[in-house]
Design an enzyme around this catalytic site. Structure first.
Site, PDB file in Angstrom:
ATOM      1  N   ASP A  74      -6.149   2.375  -4.412  1.00  0.00           N
ATOM      2  CA  ASP A  74      -5.592   3.052  -3.238  1.00  0.00           C
ATOM      3  C   ASP A  74      -6.405   4.254  -2.773  1.00  0.00           C
ATOM      4  OD1 ASP A  74      -4.616   4.446  -5.646  1.00  0.00           O
ATOM      5  OD2 ASP A  74      -3.497   5.672  -4.227  1.00  0.00           O
ATOM      6  N   ASP A  77      -8.390   7.045  -7.603  1.00  0.00           N
ATOM      7  CA  ASP A  77      -8.089   6.624  -8.970  1.00  0.00           C
ATOM      8  C   ASP A  77      -8.311   5.121  -9.109  1.00  0.00           C
ATOM      9  OD1 ASP A  77      -5.863   5.446  -7.715  1.00  0.00           O
ATOM     10  OD2 ASP A  77      -4.656   7.235  -8.042  1.00  0.00           O
ATOM     11  N   TYR A 226       4.052   7.265  -5.241  1.00  0.00           N
ATOM     12  CA  TYR A 226       4.417   6.635  -3.976  1.00  0.00           C
ATOM     13  C   TYR A 226       5.912   6.355  -3.957  1.00  0.00           C
ATOM     14  CZ  TYR A 226      -0.552   6.167  -2.997  1.00  0.00           C
ATOM     15  OH  TYR A 226      -1.881   6.441  -2.749  1.00  0.00           O
ATOM     16  N   GLU A 471      -9.563  14.081  -1.535  1.00  0.00           N
ATOM     17  CA  GLU A 471      -9.338  12.698  -1.967  1.00  0.00           C
ATOM     18  C   GLU A 471      -9.155  11.791  -0.756  1.00  0.00           C
ATOM     19  OE1 GLU A 471      -6.839  10.140  -5.290  1.00  0.00           O
ATOM     20  OE2 GLU A 471      -5.976  12.018  -4.567  1.00  0.00           O
TER      21      GLU A 471
END
Length: 620
Positions: A74, A77, A226, A471
């Protein structure tokens, strides 16, 4: 102070002349697609363009007895989270559906379709049974404890699923939306695959609707990363909207009409749209249906959907009753952590809504007055230009675009030397000590990645440990595909209410093509009129194929209870009718065709139009 501000602005322009010149949206589009290749998990294809990556996650799902190799990581990571991955695919597919021609003109339609298929191939694996869906591989807690390349990660790769005993309507609904939207993308270029995706979408929607519950109550390890704050009603409406677009099945339009009030579609006034909250997206799609004249008996409910879509758009323009916050530099601001996800998704909605309104010759209705659709497109352009460098810092927040972009991205793969260059094992904690803490630039350029972006005051710190701002994420990039494709083609208006996804064309050698008649005259048999038109063509393996759209119109003052069509000289697949032997009739979900209404069916073959005629009918 005024003179000082003028001098400061002048100095900024002199120091960064490139950042404030016109942007190359085509180049930005090409780069943004490369980011998806950097996020791939599984066995990488031979045509992989991000060459510093290699195969990874090759045993995913093995411990659960299922093959879950593939899909996307995603963000920075090495976890595969199903909900944001599905939203990513939905938004990529929506970009192709609306702006496929513009993507093709930039030479990026094929890469866009490849990016979508990388996701849908994984979803097919993750949905091994009608009421089972795997929604996560890996665990955020253990994954975040380590800083390793995906090619050699040692973290737990447990697979987590939802089923009737452990439901997840939001996860299943979003995945249904992704499969349905993608089925439209592949309808012409790969009809068999399109039908497979639509079958999965039907099953996933039924699963989501029948066994209701929040997915993070079943897959609890996802909640910290999430969590489903909005619940699942928005995903059920979102999935129904996409299934209607993909199938033209009245059931899903009725579902929106029946449940729009109770599920919040007509009640929530939104100022955000993203992987968790889908209401603004649903409201935009339903407004599109209304502009297409498909409201029917649900027109009053759909008008309330459109009013909420208008509210969202007006809030972005600063012309509503409750407007979204913006930074001093003009960027919409929702939250500190990865604010850019809301910027790109909102920019996409304003872009398509601008074209919908233009196509229907309508204006946006705001509390401050009527607004021309062009202002929505100008707003989207302003947000994209900010991302690409037109901001107080003259920083491009797309890695690899422009001269001044983030160099220390919070991303495991890009921050550690490529596995292909140095296969020395990077340990779980050793990666933090050696690579995460480095002050130098990333050894691997994460081309096209949209990072989290600046704070509410346009400030940004290019540090690897500043995950809120540095990120990237796939759902940052996905909505941008359509916006960049649209902007690259100029400011002129488009008729977007009936967009057609072009098929990739590969012509091996020049050859004369005999084009069939594009539109056949209206043929009438009693109260039934038939009109055919060719809506597209492409060449495959030396043969030219044509897609025909056929409209059947009930011109009687009474409803048609049954209809039998004779179709001769048909040499390919057909969609939108029921079949019994050599006779075709109303689709199974349509019990009658009301007076003045029409139905559409399509077929594909490699010659002139088939001979369609009425062989029988019954009036109510």
């Amino acid at each position: 102070m005024k003179n000082f501000a003028s001098v400061a602005a002048l100095l900024l322009l002199l120091c960064f002349p490139v950042a404030f010149s016109g942007h190359d949206y085509g180049q930005a589009l090409s780069k943004s697609l490369l980011f998806f290749e950097a996020q791939r998990s599984g066995v990488l294809p031979r045509n992989q363009r991000v060459t510093w990556r290699s195969h990874s996650g090759l045993n995913d799902g093995k411990s659960s007895g299922v093959n879950l190799v593939g899909g996307y990581y995603d963000a920075g990571d090495n976890v595969k989270f199903g909900l944001p991955m599905a939203f990513t695919v939905t938004m990529m597919a929506w970009s192709v559906i609306e702006y496929g021609n513009q993507l093709a003109a930039n030479g990026e339609l094929g890469h866009s379709i490849d990016a979508i298929k990388w996701g849908t191939d994984y979803f097919i694996k993750a949905h091994p049974e009608p009421n089972v869906l795997y929604g996560e591989v890996g665990d955020g807690n253990t994954d975040h404890y380590c800083w390793q390349r995906p090619e050699e990660m040692t973290t737990d790769r447990k697979a987590y699923r939802i089923d009737p005993s452990n439901p997840g309507s939001d996860l299943a609904g979003e995945t249904a939306a992704a499969m349905a939207a993608a089925s439209i993308v592949f309808r012409r270029s790969n009809p068999a695959y399109s039908r497979l995706l639509l079958t999965h979408a039907y099953q996933l929607f039924d699963f989501a609707d029948k066994y209701r519950g929040k997915y993070d109550s079943s897959i609890t390890v996802a909640r910290k990363y999430y969590g489903s704050v909005s619940g699942y009603n928005d995903e059920l409406l979102w999935a129904a909207a996409w299934l209607y677009q993909a199938s033209n099945n009245q059931f899903y339009l009725d579902y929106l009409g029946r449940n729009g009030d109770s599920m919040g579609g007509t009640g929530w006034s939104m100022t955000e749209f993203g992987w968790d909250v889908k209401y603004a997206g649903v409201q935009t799609l339903v407004a599109k249906f209304l502009m297409q004249g498909k409201g029917g008996r649900h027109t009053a409910v759909f008008q309330k959907f459109q009013q909420k879509a208008d509210f969202f758009m007006c809030s972005l323009l600063g012309k509503g009753s409750r407007n979204i916050q913006k930074t001093p530099g003009g960027l919409i601001f929702r939250q500190r952590w990865n604010n850019m996800q809301f910027v790109t998704s909102a920019s996409f909605l304003t872009t398509v809504y601008s074209d919908y309104l233009t196509s229907s010759r309508s204006n946006l209705r705001c509390s401050a007055g009527n607004v021309a659709p062009s202002q929505l497109l100008s707003f989207a352009k302003s947000q994209v230009d900010y991302i690409l460098g037109d901001n107080p810092r003259a920083t491009s927040y797309m890695v690899g675009y422009g001269n001044n972009f983030p160099q220390r991205v919070h991303h495991r793969g890009s921050s550690i030397v490529s596995y292909k260059v140095d296969r020395s094992f990077v340990t779980c904690r050793g990666g933090y000590a050696t690579w995460f803490s480095r002050k130098g630039s990333d050894p691997n350029l994460l081309t096209g990645a949209i990072v989290g972006g600046p704070d509410a005051y346009d400030n940004f710190a290019d540090r690897r440990d500043n995950y809120e701002q540095t990120e990237p994420a796939t759902y940052n990039n996905a909505p941008l595909l359509g916006v960049l494709a649209r902007l690259s083609s100029g400011h002129s208006g488009y008729s977007q209410l009936l967009p057609v996804v072009p098929a990739p064309v590969v012509v091996r050698r020049p050859m004369p093509i005999r084009k069939p008649r594009v539109t056949s005259p209206v043929r009438a048999s009693g109260p039934v009129a038939i009109v055919q038109k060719m809506t597209g063509s492409w060449v495959s393996k030396g043969r030219t194929y044509y897609r025909y759209s056929t409209t059947v119109i009930n011109k009687s003052p009474r409803a048609l209870k049954s209809l039998n069509l004779s179709i001769k000289n048909l040499y390919g697949p057909i969609w939108g009718l029921s079949r019994s032997g050599n006779s075709f009739g109303l689709p199974s979900w349509m019990h009658s065709l009301q007076s003045g209404k029409s139905l559409e069916f399509v077929y594909i073959h490699s010659t002139t139009p088939a001979n369609v005629a009425v062989s029988g009918y019954t009036l109510a």
